[in-house]
Design an enzyme around this catalytic site. Sequence first.
Site, PDB file in Angstrom:
ATOM      1  N   LYS A  39       0.836  -1.207   0.000  1.00  0.00           N
ATOM      2  CA  LYS A  39       0.000   0.000   0.000  1.00  0.00           C
ATOM      3  C   LYS A  39       0.869   1.253   0.000  1.00  0.00           C
ATOM      4  O   LYS A  39       0.651   2.182  -0.766  1.00  0.00           O
ATOM      5  CB  LYS A  39      -0.917   0.027   1.236  1.00  0.00           C
ATOM      6  CG  LYS A  39      -1.920  -1.093   1.280  1.00  0.00           C
ATOM      7  CD  LYS A  39      -2.808  -1.006   2.503  1.00  0.00           C
ATOM      8  CE  LYS A  39      -2.049  -1.190   3.821  1.00  0.00           C
ATOM      9  NZ  LYS A  39      -1.398  -2.489   3.973  1.00  0.00           N
ATOM     10  N   THR A  40       1.864   1.263   0.872  1.00  0.00           N
ATOM     11  CA  THR A  40       2.734   2.431   0.948  1.00  0.00           C
ATOM     12  C   THR A  40       3.528   2.568  -0.348  1.00  0.00           C
ATOM     13  O   THR A  40       3.730   3.666  -0.862  1.00  0.00           O
ATOM     14  CB  THR A  40       3.656   2.315   2.175  1.00  0.00           C
ATOM     15  OG1 THR A  40       2.825   2.186   3.340  1.00  0.00           O
ATOM     16  CG2 THR A  40       4.534   3.532   2.330  1.00  0.00           C
ATOM     17  N   ASP A 231      -1.764   7.924   3.868  1.00  0.00           N
ATOM     18  CA  ASP A 231      -1.383   6.553   4.242  1.00  0.00           C
ATOM     19  C   ASP A 231      -2.024   6.214   5.594  1.00  0.00           C
ATOM     20  O   ASP A 231      -2.380   7.119   6.353  1.00  0.00           O
ATOM     21  CB  ASP A 231       0.151   6.448   4.340  1.00  0.00           C
ATOM     22  CG  ASP A 231       0.652   4.995   4.223  1.00  0.00           C
ATOM     23  OD1 ASP A 231      -0.190   4.080   4.084  1.00  0.00           O
ATOM     24  OD2 ASP A 231       1.875   4.782   4.262  1.00  0.00           O
ATOM     25  N   GLU A 232      -2.161   4.940   5.899  1.00  0.00           N
ATOM     26  CA  GLU A 232      -2.650   4.482   7.212  1.00  0.00           C
ATOM     27  C   GLU A 232      -4.000   5.106   7.572  1.00  0.00           C
ATOM     28  O   GLU A 232      -4.206   5.584   8.691  1.00  0.00           O
ATOM     29  CB  GLU A 232      -1.627   4.834   8.316  1.00  0.00           C
ATOM     30  CG  GLU A 232      -0.218   4.297   8.085  1.00  0.00           C
ATOM     31  CD  GLU A 232      -0.051   2.845   8.511  1.00  0.00           C
ATOM     32  OE1 GLU A 232      -0.993   2.253   9.055  1.00  0.00           O
ATOM     33  OE2 GLU A 232       1.045   2.312   8.271  1.00  0.00           O
ATOM     34  N   GLN A 263      -5.418  -3.278  10.783  1.00  0.00           N
ATOM     35  CA  GLN A 263      -4.289  -2.690  11.500  1.00  0.00           C
ATOM     36  C   GLN A 263      -4.671  -1.411  12.230  1.00  0.00           C
ATOM     37  O   GLN A 263      -3.821  -0.552  12.472  1.00  0.00           O
ATOM     38  CB  GLN A 263      -3.146  -2.409  10.535  1.00  0.00           C
ATOM     39  CG  GLN A 263      -2.540  -3.679   9.953  1.00  0.00           C
ATOM     40  CD  GLN A 263      -1.350  -3.359   9.059  1.00  0.00           C
ATOM     41  OE1 GLN A 263      -0.295  -2.968   9.550  1.00  0.00           O
ATOM     42  NE2 GLN A 263      -1.528  -3.504   7.770  1.00  0.00           N
ATOM     43  N   ARG A 619       5.342  -7.516  10.704  1.00  0.00           N
ATOM     44  CA  ARG A 619       6.540  -6.695  10.469  1.00  0.00           C
ATOM     45  C   ARG A 619       7.690  -7.542   9.949  1.00  0.00           C
ATOM     46  O   ARG A 619       8.690  -7.035   9.466  1.00  0.00           O
ATOM     47  CB  ARG A 619       7.003  -5.989  11.770  1.00  0.00           C
ATOM     48  CG  ARG A 619       6.044  -4.999  12.419  1.00  0.00           C
ATOM     49  CD  ARG A 619       5.504  -3.995  11.476  1.00  0.00           C
ATOM     50  NE  ARG A 619       4.207  -4.419  10.979  1.00  0.00           N
ATOM     51  CZ  ARG A 619       3.650  -3.930   9.861  1.00  0.00           C
ATOM     52  NH1 ARG A 619       4.257  -3.034   9.139  1.00  0.00           N
ATOM     53  NH2 ARG A 619       2.472  -4.367   9.469  1.00  0.00           N
TER      54      ARG A 619
HETATM   55  P1  ATP Z   1       1.791  -2.175   5.942  1.00  0.00           P
HETATM   56  O1  ATP Z   1       0.369  -2.661   5.937  1.00  0.00           O
HETATM   57  O2  ATP Z   1       2.610  -2.901   6.931  1.00  0.00           O
HETATM   58  O3  ATP Z   1       1.886  -0.690   5.998  1.00  0.00           O
HETATM   59  P2  ATP Z   1       2.104  -1.985   3.090  1.00  0.00           P
HETATM   60  O4  ATP Z   1       0.889  -2.593   2.504  1.00  0.00           O
HETATM   61  O5  ATP Z   1       2.193  -0.542   3.117  1.00  0.00           O
HETATM   62  O6  ATP Z   1       2.380  -2.636   4.523  1.00  0.00           O
HETATM   63  P3  ATP Z   1       4.657  -1.855   1.798  1.00  0.00           P
HETATM   64  O7  ATP Z   1       5.433  -1.467   2.982  1.00  0.00           O
HETATM   65  O8  ATP Z   1       4.338  -0.841   0.782  1.00  0.00           O
HETATM   66  O9  ATP Z   1       3.310  -2.589   2.259  1.00  0.00           O
HETATM   67  O10 ATP Z   1       5.334  -3.085   1.055  1.00  0.00           O
HETATM   68  C1  ATP Z   1       5.857  -4.199   1.777  1.00  0.00           C
HETATM   69  C2  ATP Z   1       7.136  -4.695   1.115  1.00  0.00           C
HETATM   70  O11 ATP Z   1       6.838  -5.324  -0.128  1.00  0.00           O
HETATM   71  C3  ATP Z   1       8.102  -3.586   0.789  1.00  0.00           C
HETATM   72  O12 ATP Z   1       9.408  -4.032   0.988  1.00  0.00           O
HETATM   73  C4  ATP Z   1       7.807  -3.306  -0.667  1.00  0.00           C
HETATM   74  O13 ATP Z   1       8.892  -2.712  -1.334  1.00  0.00           O
HETATM   75  C5  ATP Z   1       7.530  -4.693  -1.193  1.00  0.00           C
HETATM   76  N1  ATP Z   1       6.637  -4.688  -2.383  1.00  0.00           N
HETATM   77  C6  ATP Z   1       5.380  -4.219  -2.436  1.00  0.00           C
HETATM   78  N2  ATP Z   1       4.847  -4.366  -3.668  1.00  0.00           N
HETATM   79  C7  ATP Z   1       5.783  -4.967  -4.432  1.00  0.00           C
HETATM   80  C8  ATP Z   1       5.849  -5.407  -5.791  1.00  0.00           C
HETATM   81  N3  ATP Z   1       4.828  -5.242  -6.628  1.00  0.00           N
HETATM   82  N4  ATP Z   1       6.988  -5.971  -6.185  1.00  0.00           N
HETATM   83  C9  ATP Z   1       8.023  -6.141  -5.345  1.00  0.00           C
HETATM   84  N5  ATP Z   1       8.037  -5.763  -4.063  1.00  0.00           N
HETATM   85  C10 ATP Z   1       6.931  -5.175  -3.583  1.00  0.00           C
HETATM   86 MG    MG Z   2       2.357   0.818   4.738  1.00  0.00          MG
END
Ligand code: ATP
Ligand code: MG
Length: 661
Positions: A39-40, A231-232, A263, A619
Amino acid sequence: MMPTLTAHDYAAELNPEQYAAVTTTAAQALVIAGAGSGKTRTLTYRVAWLLEHGVAPWRILLLTFTNKAAREMLERVTALTGADAGQLWSGTFHSIANRLLRRHADRLGYLPGFTIFDSDDQRALMKALVKQFAGKMTKADRFPKPELLLSLHSLAVNTAKDWHQVLSTEYPYLETHEDIIGKIYAEYTARKRSLNVMDFDDLLTNLLRLLQEHADIRRGLQERFLHVLVDEYQDTNTPQDEIVRLLAGGTGSCLMAVGDDAQSIYSWRGANVEHILRFTEQYPQAEVHRITTNYRSLPPILALSNAAISLNENQILKELRAARAGDNFKPAVIPAPDNRTEAAWVARRIDELMGSGIPGKDVAILYRAHFHSMDVQMELTRQHIPFRITSGLRFFEQAHVKDVVAFLRLLCNPRDEIAFRRIVGTFPRVGDATAGRMWAQWLAAYEAWAAAHPGQVALTDPHSKVMEPAVKVSPAIRPPWAAFLSLMDSLHPADHTLLPAELVHAVHAYLVPYLSHAYDNYEERAEDLAQLARNVGQEENLEEFLAQIALLSEVDTPTATDDDCVTLSTIHQAKGLEWKIVFIIFLGEGQFPHRRVIESGSTADIEEETRLFYVAVTRAQDQLYLSFPRYNGRSYDAQFCPPSRFLTTLPPELMQLWGAD
Ligand code: ATP
Ligand code: MG
C-alpha cells in the site's frame, strides 16, 4: 539527466492491482489491503506518476503516519523519477497543521510565533490548575490526576465528542467532580490562549476551524492541493477525517487513501476505523482497489499472520498470498523461565545472527509496553550489542534538553510562562511562589513593551533594559537573575546574527554549573546537548526549529542511522515498518493481551489487541521469534505468567517450539 520511469517500468514494478491504483484517473480512490501488500509502495509510485505526468510538486499533499515515513517516501520518489520532490507538502497531520497555522493562525486570533506545548508542558499547566481548583481535596476525594484529565480532554477532542459525554461513558466515577473539571478545562483553554501556545490537539482542531470558518482559506488550499494522498487511513481520528474531506473537497480535487482495517490500533487515542470502512459512503464515486498479495513475509510467517487476524470476528476478510518463497523457517516460540532469561536468550540469539553476517538494522525487538524492554536493554548492553530505542523517553523530552530549549522558547515568545518557570526553577532557592511573582512582573513589563512596539513578538530591546527595573528579586536571587538577563541580552542582540546552533552553545555554557549539579550523569548529558547543537546546525530559523522539536516528540525519534543498531520499539510505533528478523517479547497472558483489557471483558478491546498482534507479526520478512517469561520477576513476589492466548489458540503446527537455554 536522472532516469525517468516509462509506463512499462511502472507495470513491471507493480502488480496489476497496484498499477491500476497508481495510474487511476478517478477523483477518489481507496486502496484497502492487508499488511505488506504494498500500500505504501503504491502511494509512493502514485506520487512519482503524478510528478511525471505534469503535476507540480507543490500541488501534492502527502499525509503519513510519521514524518520519517514521509521523508523516506520522497527519497524513493526522487530516486525513481529524478524529480525534485522538495516542494511537495508531506508529513503527519500535526506537522502539516503546524505549517498551515504558521501562516494563518492570526485568523483565529493567535499572535504570530505561537509555540507548541508538548506533553510535559501540558502536564505542568494541568498540574498547576488542579492545584488551583482542587488543591483542598484530600486523597479520599479521589480527584483525578492531571494526566487523566489530559487524556480525557484529548480523547474528547480526537473523537469530536463533548467531554461530558466521554466522562460519563469512560470515567463515570468522576461525575461527582464534573463541575470542577469543567472549570479546569475552561481555564486550561484560556491559559493556552493567553500564553499564545497550542497543544497537539489544538493543531488539529485549529486547522479544522480554519478550514470550516474561513472559506477563502479553504478554497485557496483546495485549489492549491490538487492531490491529497493519505497513508494508514484506518487510524485517522474524526478531526483528521474531516480535514481530509475539506482539503480534498474542491471541484478538481483528487483524493487517494490507503489503509488496512485490520491494522487499526490507535482507538485509545481517538482513531476510528469507521472512517476507512465508510469511505465509499462518504465518497460514493470512489474507486476501490484491493491487493491480495503479500510481498513482505515468507510463507510460514504469512500463514501465522492470516491465522492471527482470523481470530477476530469483525473484519473485512482478506487472506493474503505470499509472493515470496524460500527457506521455510516456521515462527519459533520460546518459553523462558523468567524475564531475565528471556532477555538474555534474545540477546544471545541476536549475537549469533549478527555473527553470521546479519546487520543490526535488519533486527527488531517489539513489545506491547515500553517497560517490557528494560531487561532487553540491559542484556543488549551487557553483550555489547548496539541498539536504538523508539519507545520511551525521547531525546527532546529529556530534562536537560528541555532546560536548554526553554531559553530558546522564551526568546521567541516572551509570553511562554512554562518556559519562564522552567528557567527560574534552575535558580537556587526559587520555589513556586517566587516564580509566580516574578512571572507576573515579567509579563506586565513585557505587555507594556509589546504595546509600545506593535507587530513585534520577541524583545528587540535588551532584556536587562526591559526586565531589570520591572522584576523585583530578593538579594539571594539577584546574582542568578542578573546572569540570566545578561545571557538573554547576549543571545538576542538587536541585529539577530546568532544562528540557532550558536544559541544552543551559549545556553549550554551558561547552564554547565546548574546541569552538573542537578544531574548525576552530566557527561552523557553534555553529549546530548552537543548533539542538539549539531542537529540545529542546519536550521536558520529558530521558530521553525522549535516547532520541529515539539513535533518530534509526537511519534518520531531522531534517526540514528547506524547499520549496526538493533531497533527496540513498541508495536504501536512499529506500524508500517519491516525488518528481516523480528522478536516479539513478553508474550504472556496479561502482558499481551494486556491485563486491563482481559479484565474489562470487552470484545472490541480484545479485538484491538489481536490487531496489534497482527501488526507485530506482519513486520517480519524472514524470521519471527515469539518469546515469553513463565515468571515475571525472580524473587518471592514473581508473577506467574501463562503464555498469551495468541500463542495457545493459534494452530500449533504453524509454529516450532524452542528451548531458551
Ligand atoms: P503495511 O500494511 O505494513 O503498511 P504496506 O501494505 O504498506 O504494509 P509496503 O510497505 O508498501 O506494504 O510493502 C511491503 C514490502 O513489499 C516492501 O518491501 C515493498 O517494497 C515490497 N513490495 C510491495 N509491492 C511490491 C511489488 N509489486 N513488487 C516487489 N516488491 C513489492
Ligand atoms: Mg504501509
